[in-house]
Design an enzyme around this catalytic site. Structure first.
Site, short mmCIF file in Angstrom:
data_model
loop_
_atom_site.label_atom_id
_atom_site.label_comp_id
_atom_site.label_asym_id
_atom_site.label_seq_id
_atom_site.Cartn_x
_atom_site.Cartn_y
_atom_site.Cartn_z
N LYS A 187 -71.08 -44.66 -27.01
CA LYS A 187 -71.40 -46.08 -27.27
C LYS A 187 -72.46 -46.20 -28.38
O LYS A 187 -73.45 -46.93 -28.27
CB LYS A 187 -71.83 -46.81 -26.00
N1 PMP Z 1 -63.79 -47.32 -24.58
C1 PMP Z 1 -64.52 -48.00 -25.48
C2 PMP Z 1 -64.40 -47.63 -26.91
C3 PMP Z 1 -65.38 -49.03 -25.08
O1 PMP Z 1 -66.11 -49.69 -25.98
C4 PMP Z 1 -65.45 -49.38 -23.71
C5 PMP Z 1 -66.34 -50.50 -23.27
N2 PMP Z 1 -67.60 -50.08 -22.94
C6 PMP Z 1 -64.68 -48.64 -22.80
C7 PMP Z 1 -63.86 -47.62 -23.27
C8 PMP Z 1 -64.75 -48.92 -21.32
O2 PMP Z 1 -65.96 -48.46 -20.78
P1 PMP Z 1 -66.61 -49.16 -19.53
O3 PMP Z 1 -65.58 -49.20 -18.47
O4 PMP Z 1 -67.76 -48.29 -19.16
O5 PMP Z 1 -67.02 -50.52 -19.95
#
Ligand code: PMP
Length: 325
Positions: free
Chosen positions: A160
């Site tokens: 992230k």
């Molecule tokens: N992949 C990406 C590239 C993302 O930006 C996100 C959103 N955070 C996710 C997957 C899903 O992650 P999460 O379930 O932790 O929000």
């Protein structure tokens, strides 16, 4: 959905609670030029029945954030538990009683030209009312992007990391201009990685399949929640393995998961129907379970939730569940 924040909303910035309009950075901030920040996205869901706001898995989000900050050598000088408490206080100060999106952001804050980093770090947390990200109840149309998912040896996708989201923005923009609701990115080896802002699952022959965390994907917390629900509630086998692009065209069900999107069924991919282009039974059941768990209606998953106001109604329903359990 695009969430524009009220300038008077209270945010947490440089160790203080203050109005958003006063929380500003210099245009020379390192992260603004070089993308040297790490963010998080956390949902808080309002439950009308118990008149309670439930923050969804905040501890896991803050633990992931701190680990990912370590990749960039950004120090967040608070424990994950302290960050949960700050978030709760922030929501209370804003007196929010609706669905929210919480956005923590840690970044290199030196104000100078030059890409080399130093030890000057800062962080902020913003919470804003937020509705649906994709209108996905009836399913979406996803397209495989011509952009490739960034590789772990370039910018780790699991992190992230702010700069890495140029990759997601390019893919997302391209997909929408081509008439798709969301992009699916392949990694450098040509296999399916994930959506621009979400993880991907497919169902084939009764098995739930998702790319492994070593396939250049974010280690999603919704991904983890869905895997637990699928295993525990539906008794499904979960397989983490490489997925070929063409499997997207022949699978039984396909869906995307993420904090913003929740569980978004994909009913068409690259102009082809997924099965018969209707919501599949496993996707439907998982989406229902996830929605119930995120609003505090499934006792087993209360551990995922941090109630913000601890209302009498919420406390009462938790006490009843405890006595039943
Ligand atoms: N992949 C990406 C590239 C993302 O930006 C996100 C959103 N955070 C996710 C997957 C899903 O992650 P999460 O379930 O932790 O929000």
């Amino acid at each position: 959905m695009k969430a524009e924040a009220d300038p008077n909303v209270i945010v947490y910035f440089n160790g203080q609670y203050m109005p958003l309009k006063d929380a500003n950075v210099s245009i020379l901030t390192h992260a603004l030029h070089y993308g040297t920040g790490v963010f998080e996205g956390i949902r808080a869901n309002w439950d009308e029945e118990s008149k309670e706001l439930f923050v969804l898995r905040p501890l896991e989000h803050y633990q992931r954030w701190k680990l990912n900050c370590g990749i960039l050598r950004i120090d967040v000088p608070r424990t994950a538990e302290e960050l949960c408490a700050i978030t709760q206080e922030l929501i209370r100060r804003n007196d929010f009683h609706s669905n929210l999106y919480v956005r923590p952001l840690a970044y290199k804050c030196a104000e100078r030209i030059g890409v080399a980093t130093d030890d000057r770090d800062a962080f902020a947390i913003v919470a804003i009312p937020f509705g649906e990200y994709l209108h996905a109840e009836e399913g979406i149309h996803a397209g495989v992007s011509p952009w490739r998912r960034i590789d772990d040896n370039a910018i780790p996708a699991r992190g992230k990391i702010c700069g890495a989201y140029v990759n997601s923005a390019l893919a997302s923009d391209e997909a929408r201009r081509c008439g798709f609701d969301e992009a699916i990115l392949l990694n450098e080896s040509g296999h399916v990685a994930e959506g621009a802002t979400c993880n991907l699952f497919m169902v084939r022959k009764g098995k739930l399949i998702t790319p492994a965390v070593t396939d250049n994907v974010l280690e999603g917390i919704t991904r983890d929640s869905v895997m637990e629900l699928a295993r525990r509630e539906l008794g499904l086998d979960i397989v983490e393995r490489t997925i070929d692009r063409s499997e997207l065209y022949i699978c039984d069900e396909l869906f995307l998961t993420g904090t913003a999107v929740g569980i978004a069924p994909v009913v068409r991919v690259d102009h082809r129907p997924v099965k018969d282009a209707a919501l599949g039974p496993i996707t439907r059941r998982l989406a229902h379970l996830y929605c119930e768990a995120a609003r505090g209606r499934l006792p087993v998953y209360r551990r995922w939730l941090q109630p913000v106001y601890r209302t009498a109604a919420a406390a009462q329903s938790m006490a009843v569940e405890k006595s039943v359990a």
